[in-house]
Enzyme design. Structure first.
Site, PDB file in Angstrom:
ATOM      1  N   LYS A 231      87.485  17.573 -15.706  1.00  0.00           N
ATOM      2  CA  LYS A 231      86.664  16.445 -16.119  1.00  0.00           C
ATOM      3  C   LYS A 231      86.728  15.392 -15.022  1.00  0.00           C
ATOM      4  O   LYS A 231      87.792  14.869 -14.703  1.00  0.00           O
ATOM      5  CB  LYS A 231      87.200  15.875 -17.437  1.00  0.00           C
TER       6      LYS A 231
ATOM      7  N   ARG B 239      79.168   6.061 -23.219  1.00  0.00           N
ATOM      8  CA  ARG B 239      80.097   4.959 -23.525  1.00  0.00           C
ATOM      9  C   ARG B 239      79.405   3.879 -24.354  1.00  0.00           C
ATOM     10  O   ARG B 239      80.040   3.224 -25.176  1.00  0.00           O
ATOM     11  CB  ARG B 239      80.702   4.396 -22.234  1.00  0.00           C
TER      12      ARG B 239
ATOM     13  N   ARG C  63      88.769   5.062 -14.972  1.00  0.00           N
ATOM     14  CA  ARG C  63      89.503   6.250 -15.406  1.00  0.00           C
ATOM     15  C   ARG C  63      89.966   7.120 -14.238  1.00  0.00           C
ATOM     16  O   ARG C  63      90.301   8.276 -14.410  1.00  0.00           O
ATOM     17  CB  ARG C  63      88.622   7.086 -16.339  1.00  0.00           C
TER      18      ARG C  63
ATOM     19  N   GLU D 142      93.585  22.594 -11.997  1.00  0.00           N
ATOM     20  CA  GLU D 142      93.563  22.048 -13.368  1.00  0.00           C
ATOM     21  C   GLU D 142      93.305  23.157 -14.386  1.00  0.00           C
ATOM     22  O   GLU D 142      93.945  23.214 -15.436  1.00  0.00           O
ATOM     23  CB  GLU D 142      92.466  20.978 -13.500  1.00  0.00           C
TER      24      GLU D 142
ATOM     25  N   LYS E  79      82.953  19.291 -16.479  1.00  0.00           N
ATOM     26  CA  LYS E  79      82.157  18.160 -16.939  1.00  0.00           C
ATOM     27  C   LYS E  79      82.114  17.078 -15.862  1.00  0.00           C
ATOM     28  O   LYS E  79      83.176  16.723 -15.368  1.00  0.00           O
ATOM     29  CB  LYS E  79      82.796  17.609 -18.213  1.00  0.00           C
TER      30      LYS E  79
ATOM     31  N   SER F  72      75.733  12.740 -20.879  1.00  0.00           N
ATOM     32  CA  SER F  72      74.750  11.738 -21.310  1.00  0.00           C
ATOM     33  C   SER F  72      73.862  11.219 -20.170  1.00  0.00           C
ATOM     34  O   SER F  72      72.653  11.083 -20.335  1.00  0.00           O
ATOM     35  CB  SER F  72      75.478  10.568 -21.976  1.00  0.00           C
TER      36      SER F  72
ATOM     37  N   TYR G 118      72.790  17.535 -25.167  1.00  0.00           N
ATOM     38  CA  TYR G 118      72.023  16.730 -26.126  1.00  0.00           C
ATOM     39  C   TYR G 118      70.615  17.290 -26.295  1.00  0.00           C
ATOM     40  O   TYR G 118      69.891  16.858 -27.187  1.00  0.00           O
ATOM     41  CB  TYR G 118      71.983  15.269 -25.655  1.00  0.00           C
TER      42      TYR G 118
HETATM   43  C1  PBG Z   1      85.967  10.435 -23.159  1.00  0.00           C
HETATM   44  C2  PBG Z   1      84.677  11.171 -23.141  1.00  0.00           C
HETATM   45  C3  PBG Z   1      83.643  10.949 -22.228  1.00  0.00           C
HETATM   46  C4  PBG Z   1      82.595  11.762 -22.615  1.00  0.00           C
HETATM   47  C5  PBG Z   1      83.022  12.528 -23.690  1.00  0.00           C
HETATM   48  N1  PBG Z   1      84.329  12.133 -24.025  1.00  0.00           N
HETATM   49  C6  PBG Z   1      83.531  10.176 -20.988  1.00  0.00           C
HETATM   50  C7  PBG Z   1      84.363   9.054 -20.611  1.00  0.00           C
HETATM   51  O1  PBG Z   1      84.172   7.941 -21.127  1.00  0.00           O
HETATM   52  O2  PBG Z   1      85.198   9.226 -19.720  1.00  0.00           O
HETATM   53  C8  PBG Z   1      81.282  11.776 -21.907  1.00  0.00           C
HETATM   54  C9  PBG Z   1      80.198  12.550 -22.492  1.00  0.00           C
HETATM   55  C10 PBG Z   1      78.852  12.212 -21.988  1.00  0.00           C
HETATM   56  O3  PBG Z   1      78.673  11.392 -21.065  1.00  0.00           O
HETATM   57  O4  PBG Z   1      77.911  12.797 -22.532  1.00  0.00           O
HETATM   58  N2  PBG Z   1      87.069  11.119 -23.494  1.00  0.00           N
HETATM   59 ZN    ZN Z   2      88.656   9.458 -23.619  1.00  0.00          ZN
END
Ligand code: PBG
Ligand code: ZN
Length: 330
Positions: A200, A210, A222, A238, A253, A279, A318
């Site tokens: 990720k 978010r 992050r 990982e 991701k 997203s 989505y």
């Molecule tokens: C956080 C989380 C994120 C997404 C899913 N779970 C991103 C983040 O804020 O680091 C992103 C999914 C998306 O953008 O569709 N644990």
């Molecule tokens: Zn998170």
């Protein structure tokens, strides 16, 4: 007219592109509804269907509305959902995340009562539940790793207890898969699988999510736990660690800017591989197609087919409902 050239070509790839039927029968990669996972946001209240401004066509749904939505999803042939909770309260521990009466736990129980065949995957993280918006516990401005593992394990066990089929840890804490596997096993959930967000990345593509989950970090970013987008060997590492720790499915991701990562992981390991079409990837297409700059259907099908071609078995998107409808048309 006089012939100017008289070529003798042995190899003419265009022979196999002569008709639409030939093109179709020689297609190497095919999207299938069966490999789609639809992400959904569930919130408290009744009769709530609140549009998410930065993700046109996506909503925050209360449990009653979600159940109706799930009937549609099932009828479309989409096998699985990835569930995100929007909690009523946030605190420094993210305690609603492991509350037996939390939003996700209640939603999972309701789904399993009404639509037991839907494969329910739950996101296991703290960022939507903590007042600071980080995926782990915070002390003196630092994200604590090992202390967070205990909480993530409680979250996963509470989801399993509610009936989740698969838990999906996304906090990128070291050892999270091992901790969760042990906690599940010790609590009688040996059959609950783990889909790990193994690779990720600290991507800028999560902005709309978010907004949807109200999960932006209140300070910092992050990058101390999610991966550097410039790295691919680290993704292999990982994934290897997560498989050793007991991951049943691994994930990359985002998807689109990381097709090379998907491809490398597919050839290095034999576990099922999921890719998350996130997203930002969704909203970019929505925005451009709303303006008439691109054709939404053909762009989405091209992109998702590319993700599959790169090596993903499962695609979290989505667009799942749209794709299911489009694939039924042809
Ligand atoms: C956080 C989380 C994120 C997404 C899913 N779970 C991103 C983040 O804020 O680091 C992103 C999914 C998306 O953008 O569709 N644990
Ligand atoms: Zn998170």
């Amino acid at each position: 007219m006089q012939r100017t050239i008289d070529l003798i070509l042995r190899n003419r790839p265009r022979r196999l592109r002569k008709t639409p039927s030939l093109i179709d029968m020689l297609q190497e990669t095919r999207l299938s509804i069966k490999g789609l996972i639809y992400p959904v946001f569930v919130c408290g209240g009744r009769d709530v269907k609140e549009p998410i401004a930065s993700m046109p066509g996506q909503y925050r749904l209360s449990i009653d509305v979600l159940l109706k939505e799930l009937e549609e999803i099932r009828d479309l042939g989409i096998p699985s959902i990835l569930l995100f909770g929007i909690p009523d309260r946030k605190d420094s521990f993210g305690s609603e995340a492991y509350d037996d009466n939390g939003i996700v736990q209640n939603a999972v129980r309701a789904i399993k009562e009404n639509l037991p065949d839907v494969v329910v995957i739950t996101d296991v993280c703290l960022c939507a539940y903590t007042d600071h918006g980080h995926c782990g516990l915070v002390k003196d401005g630092k994200i604590l790793n090992d202390e967070t593992l205990e909480i993530l394990s409680k979250v996963a066990v509470s989801h399993a207890d509610a009936g989740a089929d698969i838990v999906a840890p996304s906090a990128m804490m070291d050892g999270q898969v091992k901790a969760i596997r042990e906690a599940l096993d010790h609590n009688g959930f040996k059959d609950v699988a783990i889909m790990s967000y193994s690779a990720k990345y600290a991507s800028s593509m999560y902005g709309p999510f978010r907004d949807a989950a109200e999960s932006s970090p209140k300070f910092g970013d992050r990058r101390g736990y999610q991966m550097n987008p410039a790295n691919v060997r680290e993704a292999i590492r990982e994934v290897r660690i997560d498989i050793e720790e007991g991951a049943d499915i691994v994930m990359v991701k985002p998807a689109l800017s990381y097709l090379d990562v998907i491809s490398r992981i597919r050839s290095a390991f034999d576990v099922p591989l999921a890719a998350y079409n996130v997203s930002g990837e969704y909203s970019m297409i929505k925005a451009a197609s709303e303006r008439g700059w691109i054709d939404e259907k053909s762009v989405v099908l091209e992109i998702l087919t590319s993700i599959k071609r790169a090596g993903a078995d499962l695609i979290i998107t989505y667009f799942a409902k749209d794709v299911a409808k489009w694939l039924k048309e042809v």
